[in-house]
Design a protein around this motif. Structure first.
Motif, PDB file in Angstrom:
ATOM      1  N   GLY A  78       6.791   6.052  -6.489  1.00 59.08           N
ATOM      2  CA  GLY A  78       6.128   6.677  -7.620  1.00 59.08           C
ATOM      3  C   GLY A  78       4.645   6.908  -7.381  1.00 59.08           C
ATOM      4  N   THR A  79       4.061   7.680  -8.272  1.00 57.76           N
ATOM      5  CA  THR A  79       2.644   8.046  -8.139  1.00 57.76           C
ATOM      6  C   THR A  79       1.756   7.307  -9.133  1.00 57.76           C
ATOM      7  OG1 THR A  79       2.964   9.907  -9.648  1.00 57.76           O
ATOM      8  CG2 THR A  79       3.175  10.361  -7.287  1.00 57.76           C
ATOM      9  N   ASP A  80       2.371   6.517 -10.001  1.00 57.39           N
ATOM     10  CA  ASP A  80       1.593   5.865 -11.060  1.00 57.39           C
ATOM     11  C   ASP A  80       1.297   4.385 -10.785  1.00 57.39           C
ATOM     12  OD1 ASP A  80       4.237   5.116 -11.278  1.00 57.39           O
ATOM     13  OD2 ASP A  80       4.282   5.186 -13.460  1.00 57.39           O
ATOM     14  N   ILE A  81       1.378   3.978  -9.545  1.00 60.07           N
ATOM     15  CA  ILE A  81       1.117   2.590  -9.173  1.00 60.07           C
ATOM     16  C   ILE A  81      -0.394   2.388  -9.033  1.00 60.07           C
ATOM     17  CG2 ILE A  81       1.516   0.819  -7.427  1.00 60.07           C
ATOM     18  CD1 ILE A  81       4.075   2.390  -6.687  1.00 60.07           C
ATOM     19  N   PRO A  82      -0.925   1.327  -9.625  1.00 52.81           N
ATOM     20  CA  PRO A  82      -2.370   1.075  -9.488  1.00 52.81           C
ATOM     21  C   PRO A  82      -2.781   0.954  -8.021  1.00 52.81           C
ATOM     22  CG  PRO A  82      -1.395  -0.381 -11.131  1.00 52.81           C
ATOM     23  CD  PRO A  82      -0.258   0.327 -10.452  1.00 52.81           C
ATOM     24  N   SER A  83      -3.912   1.508  -7.676  1.00 49.19           N
ATOM     25  CA  SER A  83      -4.362   1.549  -6.284  1.00 49.19           C
ATOM     26  C   SER A  83      -4.626   0.173  -5.694  1.00 49.19           C
ATOM     27  CB  SER A  83      -5.610   2.416  -6.157  1.00 49.19           C
ATOM     28  OG  SER A  83      -6.660   1.865  -6.926  1.00 49.19           O
ATOM     29  N   ASP A  84      -4.859  -0.831  -6.555  1.00 48.70           N
ATOM     30  CA  ASP A  84      -5.132  -2.172  -6.040  1.00 48.70           C
ATOM     31  C   ASP A  84      -3.886  -3.060  -5.977  1.00 48.70           C
ATOM     32  OD1 ASP A  84      -4.829  -2.449  -8.790  1.00 48.70           O
ATOM     33  OD2 ASP A  84      -6.496  -3.862  -9.005  1.00 48.70           O
ATOM     34  N   ARG A  85      -2.721  -2.499  -6.271  1.00 47.99           N
ATOM     35  CA  ARG A  85      -1.477  -3.286  -6.216  1.00 47.99           C
ATOM     36  C   ARG A  85      -1.096  -3.548  -4.765  1.00 47.99           C
ATOM     37  NH1 ARG A  85       4.186  -2.549  -8.940  1.00 47.99           N
ATOM     38  NH2 ARG A  85       5.014  -4.601  -8.415  1.00 47.99           N
ATOM     39  N   LEU A  86      -0.681  -4.766  -4.476  1.00 47.05           N
ATOM     40  CA  LEU A  86      -0.273  -5.133  -3.127  1.00 47.05           C
ATOM     41  C   LEU A  86       1.041  -4.453  -2.757  1.00 47.05           C
ATOM     42  CD1 LEU A  86      -1.063  -8.955  -3.181  1.00 47.05           C
ATOM     43  CD2 LEU A  86      -2.371  -7.147  -2.039  1.00 47.05           C
ATOM     44  N   VAL A  87       1.061  -3.866  -1.570  1.00 44.78           N
ATOM     45  CA  VAL A  87       2.249  -3.154  -1.107  1.00 44.78           C
ATOM     46  C   VAL A  87       3.440  -4.106  -1.001  1.00 44.78           C
ATOM     47  CG1 VAL A  87       3.260  -1.897   0.847  1.00 44.78           C
ATOM     48  CG2 VAL A  87       0.993  -1.281   0.006  1.00 44.78           C
ATOM     49  N   PHE A  88       3.215  -5.335  -0.548  1.00 39.22           N
ATOM     50  CA  PHE A  88       4.332  -6.266  -0.438  1.00 39.22           C
ATOM     51  C   PHE A  88       4.940  -6.585  -1.802  1.00 39.22           C
ATOM     52  CE2 PHE A  88       3.381  -7.635   4.022  1.00 39.22           C
ATOM     53  CZ  PHE A  88       4.628  -7.273   4.508  1.00 39.22           C
ATOM     54  N   ASP A  89       4.150  -6.601  -2.849  1.00 40.92           N
ATOM     55  CA  ASP A  89       4.701  -6.805  -4.189  1.00 40.92           C
ATOM     56  C   ASP A  89       5.608  -5.641  -4.571  1.00 40.92           C
ATOM     57  OD1 ASP A  89       3.325  -9.180  -4.372  1.00 40.92           O
ATOM     58  OD2 ASP A  89       1.763  -8.396  -5.716  1.00 40.92           O
TER      59      ASP A  89
END
Length: 108
Positions: A78-89
Motif C-alpha cells: 500500500g501507499t498509505d504506510i507512514p514513512s517511519d514505519r519499520l519494514v520488518f513490522d
C-alpha cells in the motif's frame, strides 16, 4: 514461495552480506534436507554477517526502501504506510495474514 522474489530487496542485502548470489542460495536450499543442513552449508559467515546485517535491518523504515523497489513495495503493502514505519513490522504483519497456519505460538 508465492510472490516472494529472492535476490531483491531485503534478501539481496542479507545474501550480499553473507557473500552469496541468490542462485547459489537456492542451490544450497534445494540440496538440503533440513534447516540445519542449510545452516551448515552457509557456515560461519552467517554468524558474522548476522550481527552487522541484523543491526542495520532492524532500523530500515519505509523511507529506506530503494527507489527501484518502491513501486513494487507499494503494490504489495500500500501507499498509505507512514514513512517511519519499520519494514520488518510490515513484513511480519503481512506474513501473519498470508500464512495463518504458521502463526501458532511455539511455546504453547
Amino acid at each position: 514461495m508465492g510472490q516472494y522474489q529472492i535476490g531483491r530487496g531485503m534478501s539481496a542485502l542479507v545474501l550480499g552480506a553473507v557473500g552469496l548470489s541468490a542462485e547459489r542460495f537456492v542451490e544450497i536450499v534445494r540440496g538440503a534436507a533440513t534447516d540445519q543442513d542449510v545452516a551448515a552449508a552457509l557456515g560461519r559467515g552467517v554468524a558474522v554477517a548476522r550481527r552487522a546485517v541484523g543491526a542495520r535491518l532492524s532500523r530500515v523504515t519505509v523511507t529506506d526502501v530503494p527507489v527501484d523497489l518502491r513501486e513494487t513495495f507499494q503494490q504489495f503493502y500500500g501507499t498509505d504506510i507512514p514513512s517511519d514505519r519499520l519494514v520488518f513490522d510490515i513484513l511480519e504483519a503481512d506474513d501473519w495474514t498470508t500464512f495463518p497456519d504458521h502463526n501458532a505460538d511455539p511455546t504453547s
